[in-house]
Scaffold this motif. Structure first.
Motif, PDB file in Angstrom:
ATOM      1  N   ILE A 141       0.864  -1.178   0.000  1.00  0.00           N
ATOM      2  CA  ILE A 141       0.000   0.000   0.000  1.00  0.00           C
ATOM      3  C   ILE A 141       0.895   1.220   0.000  1.00  0.00           C
ATOM      4  O   ILE A 141       1.813   1.331   0.812  1.00  0.00           O
ATOM      5  N   SER A 142       0.644   2.129  -0.912  1.00  0.00           N
ATOM      6  CA  SER A 142       1.403   3.378  -0.986  1.00  0.00           C
ATOM      7  C   SER A 142       0.458   4.540  -0.749  1.00  0.00           C
ATOM      8  O   SER A 142      -0.684   4.529  -1.212  1.00  0.00           O
ATOM      9  N   VAL A 143       0.937   5.542  -0.036  1.00  0.00           N
ATOM     10  CA  VAL A 143       0.172   6.755   0.209  1.00  0.00           C
ATOM     11  C   VAL A 143       1.043   7.934  -0.194  1.00  0.00           C
ATOM     12  O   VAL A 143       2.168   8.062   0.283  1.00  0.00           O
ATOM     13  N   ASN A 144       0.541   8.749  -1.104  1.00  0.00           N
ATOM     14  CA  ASN A 144       1.232   9.976  -1.467  1.00  0.00           C
ATOM     15  C   ASN A 144       0.664  11.109  -0.624  1.00  0.00           C
ATOM     16  O   ASN A 144      -0.540  11.356  -0.639  1.00  0.00           O
ATOM     17  N   ILE A 145       1.526  11.791   0.108  1.00  0.00           N
ATOM     18  CA  ILE A 145       1.101  12.941   0.901  1.00  0.00           C
ATOM     19  C   ILE A 145       1.633  14.175   0.192  1.00  0.00           C
ATOM     20  O   ILE A 145       2.843  14.315  -0.006  1.00  0.00           O
ATOM     21  N   VAL A 146       0.728  15.051  -0.211  1.00  0.00           N
ATOM     22  CA  VAL A 146       1.093  16.231  -0.979  1.00  0.00           C
ATOM     23  C   VAL A 146       0.780  17.462  -0.141  1.00  0.00           C
ATOM     24  O   VAL A 146      -0.363  17.645   0.301  1.00  0.00           O
ATOM     25  N   LEU A 147       1.791  18.268   0.093  1.00  0.00           N
ATOM     26  CA  LEU A 147       1.595  19.525   0.815  1.00  0.00           C
ATOM     27  C   LEU A 147       1.165  20.589  -0.182  1.00  0.00           C
ATOM     28  O   LEU A 147       1.774  20.749  -1.241  1.00  0.00           O
TER      29      LEU A 147
END
Length: 161
Positions: A141-147
């Protein structure tokens, strides 16, 4: 190997096709779910191999009830309609994405055969190709966190991904 400190070692064993029984989040689980298949295809997943064995074991009793029946197009259709509910259930219960039964169940005569040939049918043989699209187990599982800057809309942020 179940502790977080041993996570790298656990994954090393998994990559060598060694599955470990470990406790994760207060649950005993089989970590890895890999067979010893070295080729990178669906057969590398343990749940896929178990599914294939389950399908073979489950279909055998139904298919064997047709042994000694007339080897004709009527029997071909009867076989298909006998196994179709089971295969549809495998889709409904999330074991398969889909399946395709190729077995001349729609043939009206020996001249219409697509999978089998009249000689084999005349010798009491009937071939079925069961094509399946199995659902593998989730492995990553990958999660991209974008500020995003304050005041920017999320529509703008979605284009950054």
């Amino acid at each position: 190997f179940g502790s977080r400190a041993q996570f790298a070692n656990l994954n090393l064993l998994t990559n060598k096709q060694i599955n470990m029984v470990t406790v994760r989040n207060a649950r005993t689980v089989l970590w890895g779910n890999f067979t010893s298949q070295l080729k990178n295809d669906q057969e590398k997943f343990l749940n896929i191999e178990r599914l294939i064995l389950f399908l073979q074991k489950s279909l055998k009793p139904t298919l064997e009830t047709f042994i000694e029946e007339p080897n004709d197009t009527v029997t071909f259709r009867r076989i298909y309609y006998a196994v179709r509910p089971f295969l549809t259930e495998m889709v409904d219960k999330r074991a398969l994405y889909s399946y395709e039964w190729q077995g001349d169940q729609d043939a009206a005569s020996l001249e219409d055969l697509q999978v089998n040939n009249p000689t084999d049918v005349g010798n009491g043989k009937y071939l079925i190709n069961l094509l399946i699209k199995p659902i593998p187990s989730l492995q990553e599982i990958s999660v991209n966190i974008v500020l995003t800057p304050a005041g920017a809309s999320f529509d703008t942020a979605a284009s950054l991904i």
